[in-house]
Design an enzyme around this catalytic site. Structure first.
Site, mmCIF file in Angstrom:
data_model
loop_
_atom_site.group_PDB
_atom_site.id
_atom_site.type_symbol
_atom_site.label_atom_id
_atom_site.label_comp_id
_atom_site.label_asym_id
_atom_site.label_seq_id
_atom_site.Cartn_x
_atom_site.Cartn_y
_atom_site.Cartn_z
ATOM 1 N N ASN A 1 119.452 -16.924 -6.958
ATOM 2 C CA ASN A 1 120.744 -16.978 -7.643
ATOM 3 C C ASN A 1 120.926 -18.427 -8.116
ATOM 4 O OD1 ASN A 1 123.371 -16.918 -8.485
ATOM 5 N ND2 ASN A 1 124.270 -16.528 -6.469
ATOM 6 N N LYS B 1 123.067 -19.635 -10.052
ATOM 7 C CA LYS B 1 124.487 -19.993 -10.253
ATOM 8 C C LYS B 1 124.654 -20.740 -11.593
ATOM 9 C CE LYS B 1 125.138 -19.812 -5.314
ATOM 10 N NZ LYS B 1 125.899 -20.192 -4.141
ATOM 11 N N HIS C 1 129.984 -11.383 -5.576
ATOM 12 C CA HIS C 1 129.616 -12.633 -4.887
ATOM 13 C C HIS C 1 130.897 -13.314 -4.393
ATOM 14 C CE1 HIS C 1 128.153 -16.662 -4.111
ATOM 15 N NE2 HIS C 1 126.951 -16.133 -4.028
ATOM 16 N N GLU D 1 131.828 -16.279 -4.339
ATOM 17 C CA GLU D 1 132.394 -17.296 -5.234
ATOM 18 C C GLU D 1 133.255 -16.618 -6.309
ATOM 19 O OE1 GLU D 1 128.740 -19.276 -6.227
ATOM 20 O OE2 GLU D 1 128.639 -20.085 -4.195
ATOM 21 N N GLU E 1 126.297 -11.925 2.999
ATOM 22 C CA GLU E 1 126.431 -13.363 2.781
ATOM 23 C C GLU E 1 127.715 -13.872 3.433
ATOM 24 O OE1 GLU E 1 123.906 -14.750 -0.732
ATOM 25 O OE2 GLU E 1 125.893 -14.293 -1.503
ATOM 26 N N GLY F 1 125.920 -22.330 0.898
ATOM 27 C CA GLY F 1 125.916 -23.693 0.373
ATOM 28 C C GLY F 1 126.338 -24.751 1.385
ATOM 29 N N SER G 1 122.470 -20.382 2.875
ATOM 30 C CA SER G 1 121.660 -21.538 3.301
ATOM 31 C C SER G 1 120.257 -21.169 3.779
ATOM 32 C CB SER G 1 122.403 -22.338 4.380
ATOM 33 O OG SER G 1 123.622 -22.842 3.855
HETATM 34 P P1 PGA Z 1 122.971 -20.792 -0.761
HETATM 35 O O1 PGA Z 1 123.705 -19.679 -1.676
HETATM 36 O O2 PGA Z 1 121.563 -20.311 -0.541
HETATM 37 O O3 PGA Z 1 123.045 -22.051 -1.560
HETATM 38 O O4 PGA Z 1 123.736 -20.853 0.509
HETATM 39 C C1 PGA Z 1 123.484 -18.319 -1.468
HETATM 40 C C2 PGA Z 1 124.308 -17.509 -2.436
HETATM 41 O O5 PGA Z 1 125.406 -17.946 -2.803
HETATM 42 O O6 PGA Z 1 123.884 -16.426 -2.872
#
Ligand code: PGA
Length: 255
Positions: A11, A13, A101, A103, A170, A176, A214
């Protein structure tokens, strides 16, 4: 319905969204020699601006790479400035879309109702949602994990006709932050998710459930060894093609 397979999903982003960035990324992936392996699906989800180029690059790649969109609107068409519909993505040749997601839920106020419509429209068009669920730290601290997952899954999948879907667990607090969930937490959540899926008429044993939050090349080997983890949805660590490849190798070795 097919038996579940493992996935390695990047992903990106809102990163690597210029033509030169994405060209370099795919070229680095090719240099890593990601081979085609039918038992591990590799999916790259770039920003909208490079979807078309990513499809073209994936077609000439040595590996069998699929391309996913990071979002889609829940309406079919109309006055929704700046939005993109399922039909538009399908016409582009996109087979997968990330839905729900955290976010998008947090920053764009996406609701379970909208998520349900997105999942439904994608399924109707023979596209596969990569459906994200997960609790916040506050929900975890208040023992609301199962309730949260149930609410997200039941509402998000309500009245879905077909059942070709990928789930991604998640936990919001792990995304993140560098704070990966422990093996125990992941196992417990993935089992909860399979049970919830069974309760609402899906075959939980046949749905791939990925972990995201992460994931990196230092923890991927341990996490993919967990029986209920069918791969990863990777944000930060997927931005470097070499790191993504290392994670992919751990998944490939585990099948
Ligand atoms: P990350 O993000 O690996 O940076 O924690 C995962 C995601 O948002 O799908």
């Amino acid at each position: 319905m097919k038996n579940r397979i493992k996935y390695c999903i990047a992903n990106l982003k809102m990163n690597l969204g210029t033509q030169s960035d994405i060209m370099k990324y795919f070229s680095n992936l090719n240099n890593c020699d990601i081979s085609t392996n039918e038992s591990v699906g590799i999916i790259i989800s770039p920003p909208f601006t490079t979807l078309s180029q990513s499809i073209a690059l994936s077609e000439v790649s040595k590996a069998h790479l699929e391309i996913a969109a990071q979002n889609v609107n829940d309406h079919d068409s109309g006055a929704f400035t700046g939005e993109v519909s399922v039909e538009m993505l399908k016409d582009y040749g996109i087979g997968y879309v990330i839905v729900g997601h955290s976010e998008r839920r947090a920053y764009f106020n996406e609701t379970n109702d909208q998520i349900n419509k997105k999942n439904k429209n994608l399924i109707k068009n023979n596209m596969c949602p990569i459906f994200c669920v997960g609790e916040t730290l506050e929900q975890r601290n208040n023992a609301l994990i199962e309730k949260t997952l149930k609410n997200q899954i039941i509402k998000g999948l309500d009245k879905l006709g077909a059942k070709e879907i990928i789930l991604a667990y998640e936990p919001v607090w792990a995304i993140g932050t560098g704070q990966t969930a422990t093996s125990e937490i992941i196992t417990e959540a993935h089992q909860m998710i399979r049970n919830i899926l069974n309760d609402i008429g899906f075959d939980g044993q046949k749905i791939s459930i990925l972990y995201g939050g992460s994931v990196n090349r230092n923890n991927a080997k341990e996490l993919i060894a967990l029986a209920d983890v069918d791969g990863f949805l990777i944000g930060g660590a997927s931005l470097d093609a070499n790191h993504f490849y290392d994670i992919y190798k751990f998944i490939e070795e585990s099948v």
